[in-house]
Motif scaffolding. Structure first.
Motif, PDB file in Angstrom:
ATOM      1  N   THR A 172       0.836  -1.197   0.000  1.00 14.17           N
ATOM      2  CA  THR A 172       0.000   0.000   0.000  1.00 14.17           C
ATOM      3  C   THR A 172       0.873   1.249   0.000  1.00 14.17           C
ATOM      4  OG1 THR A 172      -1.499  -1.237   1.401  1.00 14.17           O
ATOM      5  CG2 THR A 172      -1.917   1.125   1.196  1.00 14.17           C
ATOM      6  N   THR A 175       2.747   1.711  -3.263  1.00 10.76           N
ATOM      7  CA  THR A 175       1.828   2.178  -4.292  1.00 10.76           C
ATOM      8  C   THR A 175       1.600   3.683  -4.162  1.00 10.76           C
ATOM      9  OG1 THR A 175       0.742   0.040  -4.286  1.00 10.76           O
ATOM     10  CG2 THR A 175      -0.497   1.853  -5.221  1.00 10.76           C
ATOM     11  N   GLU A 176       1.444   4.141  -2.930  1.00 11.21           N
ATOM     12  CA  GLU A 176       1.176   5.564  -2.706  1.00 11.21           C
ATOM     13  C   GLU A 176       2.339   6.456  -3.131  1.00 11.21           C
ATOM     14  OE1 GLU A 176       0.186   5.646   1.396  1.00 11.21           O
ATOM     15  OE2 GLU A 176      -1.957   5.428   1.014  1.00 11.21           O
TER      16      GLU A 176
END
Ligand code: CA
Length: 220
Positions: A172, A175-176
Motif C-alpha cells: 500500500t 503504491t502511494e
C-alpha cells in the motif's frame, strides 16, 4: 517518489511539472491553498513544492496547518525574489528549504532530491547495496559497474526501497509513493514492476516479505 506541486501560476506549474517528470518523479498539482491542504493531509508525498502566494488559503497558512497536524514531509517554499521576511516566516512555519522566483529548474530538482535524501538520513547521493549502485542525483543505476536502464516507475519503486533499505515497505505504501493521482495503473501493478526490476537487477535484490511487503536487502 512522489511530489506535490502547489502553484497557482499555470505556465510555471507546467514547467516545474515537466522538470519533475523528467527527473522521474510522480507529480500531483494543486492550484490553490485549499486543495493543497487537502492533498498534503491525505497523500503520501516524498516532498512538497509550495508557492506562498496562493488563492483561497495562503501557502504559509497551509504549511502551518500541515505541521500542526503532524505532517512531516519535506517542504520547499517558493518565495518572491526579495522576500527575505517571507523566507524567514516560511522556515519558522516548518519549511525545510526555499527558492526565490525566478529559479532554474535544475536547482529546484537538485534541492528536492537533497531534501528527500536527508529526510531518510542519507547525506550522500549514491546508495550502494552489494553490486547495486543507485545514484539518486543523476537517477542512474548500475549493477557490477554495468548501467541498467529503468523506466520511471521502476526507478521510483527502487528509489523508495533504497531510501529505506533494510525496512519492509508495505504494498500500500509503495503504491502511494509510485503513482500520481490520475495515473492509470492497470497495466503497471506493483507486482509487474517488481518482476521487471528483478529481471534487470538480479533475483536476490528485492525480497518479498510474505503478507507484509517488499524489502531491499541492506547488506551484501
Ligand atoms: Ca502564486
Amino acid at each position: 517518489m512522489r511530489i506535490l506541486l502547489v502553484e497557482d501560476h499555470d505556465a510555471l506549474a507546467g514547467q516545474v511539472s515537466a522538470a519533475l517528470a523528467e527527473a522521474l518523479f510522480a507529480v500531483d498539482r494543486a492550484a490553490d491553498g485549499e486543495e493543497a491542504q487537502h492533498l498534503g493531509e491525505t497523500g503520501a508525498y516524498d516532498a512538497v513544492v509550495l508557492d506562498l502566494g496562493l488563492p483561497v488559503v495562503d501557502g504559509l497558512t497551509v504549511l502551518r496547518r500541515w505541521r500542526a497536524g503532524g505532517r512531516t514531509m519535506p517542504v520547499l517554499i517558493l518565495t518572491a525574489r526579495d522576500g527575505w521576511a517571507e523566507k524567514v516566516e516560511g522556515l519558522n512555519a516548518g519549511a525545510d528549504d526555499y527558492l526565490a522566483k525566478p529559479f532554474a529548474m535544475g536547482e529546484l530538482v537538485a534541492r528536492l532530491k537533497a531534501l528527500i535524501r536527508r529526510s531518510h538520513g542519507h547525506a550522500h547521493p549514491e546508495l550502494a547495496f552489494g553490486d547495486l549502485r543507485i545514484d539518486t542525483a543523476a537517477a542512474r543505476v548500475t549493477v557490477a559497474g554495468q548501467g541498467v536502464k529503468l523506466t520511471a516507475l521502476e526507478f521510483r519503486l527502487l528509489a523508495v526501497l533504497a531510501h529505506r533499505a533494510g525496512e519492509v515497505v508495505s504494498k500500500t505504501e509503495l503504491t502511494e509513493h509510485l503513482y500520481a493521482q490520475d495515473f492509470d495503473r492497470d497495466s503497471n501493478t506493483l507486482e509487474v514492476i517488481v518482476g521487471r526490476l528483478r529481471r534487470k537487477l538480479g533475483d536476490g535484490v528485492i525480497e518479498t516479505v510474505r503478507g507484509q511487503g517488499y524489502r531491499l536487502a541492506a547488506g551484501g
